[in-house]
Scaffold this active site. Structure first.
Site, PDB file in Angstrom:
ATOM      1  N   GLN A  76     -32.570  16.536  -2.470  1.00  0.00           N
ATOM      2  CA  GLN A  76     -32.653  17.203  -3.929  1.00  0.00           C
ATOM      3  C   GLN A  76     -33.503  18.284  -3.749  1.00  0.00           C
ATOM      4  OE1 GLN A  76     -31.442  15.878  -7.103  1.00  0.00           O
ATOM      5  NE2 GLN A  76     -30.467  13.941  -6.262  1.00  0.00           N
ATOM      6  N   ASP A 108     -21.399   3.994   5.210  1.00  0.00           N
ATOM      7  CA  ASP A 108     -20.908   4.771   6.288  1.00  0.00           C
ATOM      8  C   ASP A 108     -21.432   4.810   7.759  1.00  0.00           C
ATOM      9  OD1 ASP A 108     -23.362   5.638   5.722  1.00  0.00           O
ATOM     10  OD2 ASP A 108     -22.883   7.861   5.304  1.00  0.00           O
ATOM     11  N   ASP A 129     -21.212   8.760  -2.320  1.00  0.00           N
ATOM     12  CA  ASP A 129     -22.470   9.727  -2.329  1.00  0.00           C
ATOM     13  C   ASP A 129     -21.862  11.063  -1.671  1.00  0.00           C
ATOM     14  OD1 ASP A 129     -24.574  10.876  -3.018  1.00  0.00           O
ATOM     15  OD2 ASP A 129     -25.928   9.835  -1.461  1.00  0.00           O
TER      16      ASP A 129
END
Lengths: 362, 362
Positions: free
Chosen positions: B125, B228, B254
């Site tokens: 972020q 994943d 995500d």
């Protein structure tokens, strides 16, 4: 001897009120009662498979009379079987300790913690005495007194010597190890199913490499645990209890000679140990064994996990005995050896019975 | 519409062979069969509650036609409901995104991931847009389109704004947080029961301070998981599956705009993202979302954990809907909305049915 109106706690049959009749050192008869009234709780005597010392006795320098005193004192904590544990030392010293060892009272064999461990995870072991195993060394050191050995699976020759150890009845426990998950798994596939003082001195859990801690939680390892609220937080103990099968937790003390003595300076394997508020550390702050007594560990586990008494009998006695292939102890059942801890409802030891004799009474 | 001789997988009733009759957008009737013969597996349509983009579409800059395209493309992965997810941004930009948002096809609401998170656990972020929540800001930003918000419980004002969010029907999920176990527990006691992309970007597990990871494993939190094999190792997924109740695992992708595109350079919230071998990272190596498609995540979870199909229906659909208080979807049962993924025995999507219509067919 008869003990009447007690809550009998068997690790397999569970909890029920009854009377028990002991003849010589054997449980002769159990009489199940219909009522639920009892004053005291009878559990199988506690078994400590990892303890370095107690009240001034240090297994590395303990003459026979010291061992006897240790066993007698340990009865006050409900312990009816224990395995004095060495730290890393020279081949010469280990050989002497093993050769001079004699079973006495509740002292049933030796646990060798090291020297075949990883220096990078030495904890409070003396680095000067850490070295890889050699078959010729083991042939000199190992005899029938050695029941357990803590080793790191990544040390040189590990997979070459394990068959010799197993062939001589020694249970291998993984510890003081920097090995990753995969190597723990490989050892497990070789039927090495125990981890020493989990989760201390092994690789921590990361979500992309779950390490020795992850291996212990995920796979069918039996985990030694020091439940002193110092080595692990209560929440970690809860997590282990939640994650693992109760058959796979083995309470130990890892206690050192400073146990039940005042705060102050002591030694462990030639290293200076400082005890303050029951926490034993090296000068650099590394935790150096514990000052835990077995019954405190039992109460801590019970209070933290809120387990059943049946489960408590497993983690305090039965599981350790099963792991060591001892089949005639650890249950309250006809024909089994009469080793008991008699406790009040706060799980304080009121009496200890060893081979059918009262050896401690409060 | 009728679908015949399929293995029906309901998250509550389990797996059985039957026919299903759909009228308009509702499951009208299910006819249970006595035989075990079937070609295809019918599961409730998948629900993705955390996804930033797909095939060039980035939710932070997505006109309405892009959202429509995204929803249509997502049908090919069995997704019949999803919640586009923002990253940390200015109040102005977030307000615009929320105000301009319109539900379309399977796009049902917004997940705000940040900006009220901890800079120390920012992950991918943009630090420039991370700031504490203020009630007056929330009053401007939050409307009925916002269904989820990821926040760190240690940010200033956290406990002051949670009632406003809950009162407006927003589910709070803990994430991008440096908080310790105790603070996670405190949030749980305020009925905040979800953790964002567990165990990523929260405090790791240590045995003397079990952190956000320990809180997630030990306590009754519902855990978002990106399966994943990049964000967590398969062994960590196994450990979560072993430790948690199956009702408390929520699969997410995500995914970012680079999903299903070639390796190369992309952007996420104004930061440069490099995708190589499906792994998306910032230039410093920080993992930056995923390029996972939902059906790949479902197959990964199934293969890693060897769970039942009933359990798979929970983690891929039912649990997410329950957490969002959506009661008429996520089951294959009369009266429920006809959202389905039809799969072959390798769990590849053959058809997707959305509100009773075939919207994808391979």
């Amino acid at each position: 001897m008869e003990i009447k109106n007690i809550l009998i706690v068997d690790p397999i049959d569970g909890e029920y009120v009854g009377d028990i009749i002991i003849e010589n050192d054997i449980i002769k008869q159990i009489i199940k009662k219909d009522n639920n009234y009892y004053d005291y709780i009878l559990m199988p005597g506690f078994v400590d498979t990892h303890t370095h010392g107690y009240m001034g006795v240090d297994f590395m320098n303990a003459p026979k009379e010291d061992l006897k005193r240790w066993a007698e004192l340990n009865f006050s904590h409900g312990v009816t079987k224990f395995y004095p544990t060495t730290v890393s030392a020279s081949k010469k010293q280990l050989k002497e300790i093993v050769n001079n060892f004699q079973s006495i009272l509740s002292i049933s064999g030796i646990h060798l913690e090291g020297p075949y461990i990883n220096k990078e995870k030495k904890g409070a072991q003396n680095e000067a005495y850490i070295y890889p195993p050699k078959l010729e060394d083991l042939k000199e050191i190992i005899n029938e007194n050695v029941k357990l050995i803590t080793m790191a699976p990544e040390v040189e020759n590990f997979f070459e010597v394990i068959d010799y150890l197993k062939g001589n009845g020694v249970i291998i426990s993984l510890g003081h190890s920097n090995a990753n998950y995969e190597l723990f798994k490989k050892a497990l596939e070789k039927n090495i199913i125990r981890i020493t003082h989990f989760p201390n001195a092994i690789t921590s859990l990361h979500h992309r490499s779950i390490g020795g801690v992850g291996a212990g939680l995920l796979e069918k390892f039996k985990l030694e645990m020091i439940v002193d609220k110092i080595h692990s937080s209560p929440e970690f103990i809860k997590l282990v209890y939640k994650t693992k099968n109760i058959d796979d937790i083995i309470l130990i003390t890892d206690s050192i000679s400073a146990t039940n003595l005042e705060d102050g300076e002591y030694s462990l394997g030639g290293l200076k140990v400082i005890v303050k508020d029951k926490k034993a550390t090296l000068e650099d702050g590394t935790i150096a064994g514990s000052t835990l007594t077995f019954d405190d560990g039992v109460r801590n586990f019970y209070n933290i996990t809120q387990c059943s008494l049946k489960e408590l009998a497993k983690v305090s006695s039965y599981n350790a005995l099963q792991n060591l292939n001892i089949k005639n102890e650890g249950r309250i059942k006809e024909g089994y050896i009469a080793n008991f801890a008699l406790l009040n409802r706060d799980l304080e030891i009121k009496k200890t019975i060893f081979h059918g004799n009262i050896v401690y009474e409060k």
